[in-house]
Design a protein around this motif. Structure first.
Motif, mmCIF file in Angstrom:
data_model
loop_
_atom_site.group_PDB
_atom_site.id
_atom_site.type_symbol
_atom_site.label_atom_id
_atom_site.label_comp_id
_atom_site.label_asym_id
_atom_site.label_seq_id
_atom_site.Cartn_x
_atom_site.Cartn_y
_atom_site.Cartn_z
ATOM 1 N N TYR A 94 0.806 -1.242 0.000
ATOM 2 C CA TYR A 94 0.000 0.000 0.000
ATOM 3 C C TYR A 94 0.832 1.282 0.000
ATOM 4 C CZ TYR A 94 -2.464 -3.860 2.334
ATOM 5 O OH TYR A 94 -2.901 -5.098 2.705
ATOM 6 N N ASN A 95 1.889 1.324 0.835
ATOM 7 C CA ASN A 95 2.748 2.519 0.923
ATOM 8 C C ASN A 95 1.987 3.807 1.220
ATOM 9 O OD1 ASN A 95 4.527 0.560 0.129
ATOM 10 N ND2 ASN A 95 5.628 1.842 -1.326
ATOM 11 N N LEU A 96 1.010 3.734 2.100
ATOM 12 C CA LEU A 96 0.317 4.954 2.532
ATOM 13 C C LEU A 96 1.123 5.599 3.653
ATOM 14 C CD1 LEU A 96 -3.336 3.559 2.694
ATOM 15 C CD2 LEU A 96 -2.228 4.780 0.800
ATOM 16 N N LEU A 97 0.993 6.908 3.793
ATOM 17 C CA LEU A 97 1.678 7.586 4.887
ATOM 18 C C LEU A 97 0.794 7.508 6.129
ATOM 19 C CD1 LEU A 97 3.258 10.633 3.053
ATOM 20 C CD2 LEU A 97 4.308 8.468 3.700
ATOM 21 N N PRO A 98 1.309 6.936 7.225
ATOM 22 C CA PRO A 98 0.468 6.626 8.379
ATOM 23 C C PRO A 98 -0.085 7.841 9.105
ATOM 24 C CG PRO A 98 2.775 6.110 8.836
ATOM 25 C CD PRO A 98 2.681 6.446 7.379
ATOM 26 N N THR A 99 0.599 8.970 8.997
ATOM 27 C CA THR A 99 0.137 10.146 9.749
ATOM 28 C C THR A 99 -0.883 10.972 8.969
ATOM 29 O OG1 THR A 99 1.947 11.469 8.885
ATOM 30 C CG2 THR A 99 2.337 10.342 10.977
ATOM 31 N N SER A 101 -4.458 11.431 6.681
ATOM 32 C CA SER A 101 -5.791 10.848 6.525
ATOM 33 C C SER A 101 -5.916 10.205 5.137
ATOM 34 C CB SER A 101 -6.856 11.926 6.671
ATOM 35 O OG SER A 101 -6.814 12.779 5.538
ATOM 36 N N VAL A 102 -7.008 9.473 4.966
ATOM 37 C CA VAL A 102 -7.321 8.871 3.665
ATOM 38 C C VAL A 102 -7.335 9.951 2.574
ATOM 39 C CG1 VAL A 102 -9.271 7.845 2.401
ATOM 40 C CG2 VAL A 102 -8.517 6.859 4.596
ATOM 41 N N LEU A 103 -8.014 11.049 2.855
ATOM 42 C CA LEU A 103 -8.113 12.131 1.868
ATOM 43 C C LEU A 103 -6.739 12.744 1.583
ATOM 44 C CD1 LEU A 103 -10.085 13.861 0.160
ATOM 45 C CD2 LEU A 103 -10.204 15.429 2.089
ATOM 46 N N GLN A 104 -5.966 12.979 2.645
ATOM 47 C CA GLN A 104 -4.636 13.585 2.463
ATOM 48 C C GLN A 104 -3.693 12.665 1.689
ATOM 49 O OE1 GLN A 104 -3.983 14.277 6.640
ATOM 50 N NE2 GLN A 104 -4.353 16.474 6.479
ATOM 51 N N ASN A 105 -3.762 11.353 1.982
ATOM 52 C CA ASN A 105 -2.958 10.401 1.215
ATOM 53 C C ASN A 105 -3.341 10.442 -0.261
ATOM 54 O OD1 ASN A 105 -0.969 8.345 2.491
ATOM 55 N ND2 ASN A 105 -2.545 8.570 4.058
ATOM 56 N N ARG A 134 -14.987 7.433 4.647
ATOM 57 C CA ARG A 134 -13.776 7.180 5.440
ATOM 58 C C ARG A 134 -12.712 8.254 5.241
ATOM 59 N NH1 ARG A 134 -16.694 3.554 6.850
ATOM 60 N NH2 ARG A 134 -16.193 1.363 7.266
ATOM 61 N N LEU A 135 -13.110 9.416 4.746
ATOM 62 C CA LEU A 135 -12.128 10.427 4.321
ATOM 63 C C LEU A 135 -11.166 10.860 5.407
ATOM 64 C CD1 LEU A 135 -14.285 12.843 2.116
ATOM 65 C CD2 LEU A 135 -13.304 10.621 1.544
ATOM 66 N N ALA A 136 -11.642 10.923 6.659
ATOM 67 C CA ALA A 136 -10.816 11.467 7.735
ATOM 68 C C ALA A 136 -10.071 10.375 8.510
ATOM 69 C CB ALA A 136 -11.684 12.284 8.680
ATOM 70 N N ARG A 137 -10.292 9.114 8.137
ATOM 71 C CA ARG A 137 -9.616 8.025 8.852
ATOM 72 C C ARG A 137 -8.132 7.993 8.521
ATOM 73 N NH1 ARG A 137 -13.354 4.277 10.920
ATOM 74 N NH2 ARG A 137 -15.270 5.472 11.213
ATOM 75 N N ARG A 138 -7.370 7.351 9.433
ATOM 76 C CA ARG A 138 -5.945 7.092 9.168
ATOM 77 C C ARG A 138 -5.822 5.679 8.620
ATOM 78 N NH1 ARG A 138 -3.822 12.221 10.043
ATOM 79 N NH2 ARG A 138 -5.534 13.064 11.230
ATOM 80 N N VAL A 150 -7.557 2.888 -1.123
ATOM 81 C CA VAL A 150 -7.010 4.254 -1.013
ATOM 82 C C VAL A 150 -5.818 4.403 -1.964
ATOM 83 C CG1 VAL A 150 -5.907 5.968 0.490
ATOM 84 C CG2 VAL A 150 -7.714 4.484 1.415
ATOM 85 N N ALA A 151 -4.964 3.379 -1.978
ATOM 86 C CA ALA A 151 -3.784 3.436 -2.848
ATOM 87 C C ALA A 151 -4.198 3.526 -4.321
ATOM 88 C CB ALA A 151 -2.904 2.207 -2.615
ATOM 89 N N ILE A 152 -5.295 2.874 -4.671
ATOM 90 C CA ILE A 152 -5.776 2.959 -6.054
ATOM 91 C C ILE A 152 -6.311 4.359 -6.351
ATOM 92 C CG2 ILE A 152 -7.581 2.128 -7.628
ATOM 93 C CD1 ILE A 152 -7.016 -0.681 -6.559
#
Ligand code: ADP
Ligand code: ADP
Length: 232
Positions: A94-99, A101-105, A134-138, A150-152
């Motif tokens: 996935y390589n999402l940034l943990p800090t 949110s879904v929207l920010q990623n 789920r926009l504001a979730r981490r 999210v990665a897609i």
């Protein structure tokens, strides 16, 4: 039109007796709006092919073009610019940034490219992958399948020409894998993206229009991919 072309792409790791030819003069051309799977045994060069085709690594020789524009040869800054404009990535982990949110990623690639972020459109792309609530979730509040969706969204937000996916379903259960594969299919069929996906899984590969088999750094067979080696 042609989205991706590799011409005699060769990549060698190491030197002398220890040298490994990871890609051995690979040529292929993929039309826009196609979904291609790349399969082959471990060590056959699949990841190296993806890295070189995506401009994340440079081949020792040969050329890569995306939408007719050469990735190889230019400066690092030009390569980065082209990559940000025209290429999207999906990774196994996935390589999402943990800090963030879904929207920010999701909008990060737009920011990196210096593009204006339209929050309504960004929310829309997350709704398209089933994460509109789920926009504001981490990321650590999401399941693996949700993280990959999210990665897609992140890979598609810049409206790239080519999306590269390296074992995108490798860490997912069957149901989540199917959702991810359907989204990649939809990116091709509805939005005209060109998707290149490395996978070990024949079921995942069956979602693609064409399969390229690699062995020892060379195309060793293909299904529905008449353009492989046609440019050699
Ligand atoms: P695959 O993705 O099909 O498993 P890879 O592209 O990872 O294959 O690897 C192809 C060959 O290149 C293998 O023999 C591998 O050991 C070698 N290789 C890959 N990356 C490196 C590296 N960074 N340094 C040295 N050898 C590498
Ligand atoms: P479509 O091409 O699907 O009809 P759009 O042209 O509005 O829709 O954009 C495609 C997708 O790219 C949208 O879902 C949108 O979220 C995303 N997108 C493109 N540009 C931006 C931007 N500047 N800010 C946020 N999202 C964007």
């Amino acid at each position: 039109p042609e989205a991706l072309r590799l011409t005699h792409v060769t990549k060698v790791y190491g030197t002398g007796d220890g040298a490994v030819t990871a890609l051995d003069s690979v040529s292929l051309a993929l039309p826009a709006g196609t979904f291609t799977a790349v399969m082959g045994p471990s060590g056959s060069g699949k990841s190296t092919l993806l890295q070189c085709a995506a401009g994340l690594d440079r081949p020792d020789s040969g050329t890569v073009t995306v939408d007719g524009q050469e990735l190889t040869g230019g400066s690092e800054a030009e390569l980065t610019k082209l990559r940000r404009q025209r290429i999207g990535f999906v990774f196994q982990q996935y390589n999402l940034l943990p800090t963030l949110s879904v929207l920010q990623n999701t909008v990060l690639p737009l920011k990196l490219a210096g593009r204006r972020v339209d929050p309504v459109r960004a929310a829309d792309i997350l709704a398209q992958v089933g994460l509109g609530d789920r926009l504001a979730r981490r990321p650590d509040e999401l399941s693996g399948g949700q993280r990959q969706r999210v990665a897609i969204a992140r890979a598609l937000v810049t409206e790239p020409s080519v999306v590269f996916a390296d074992e995108p379903t490798g860490a997912l259960d069957t149901r989540s894998a199917r959702e991810v594969l359907r989204l990649l299919q939809e990116a091709v069929r509805v939005h005209g993206r060109t998707v290149v996906m490395v996978t070990h899984d024949p079921v995942a590969a069956s979602y693609a229009d064409a399969v390229i088999f690699l062995a020892d750094g060379r195309p060793a067979g293909q299904l529905n991919a008449p353009t492989v080696d046609a440019v050699a």
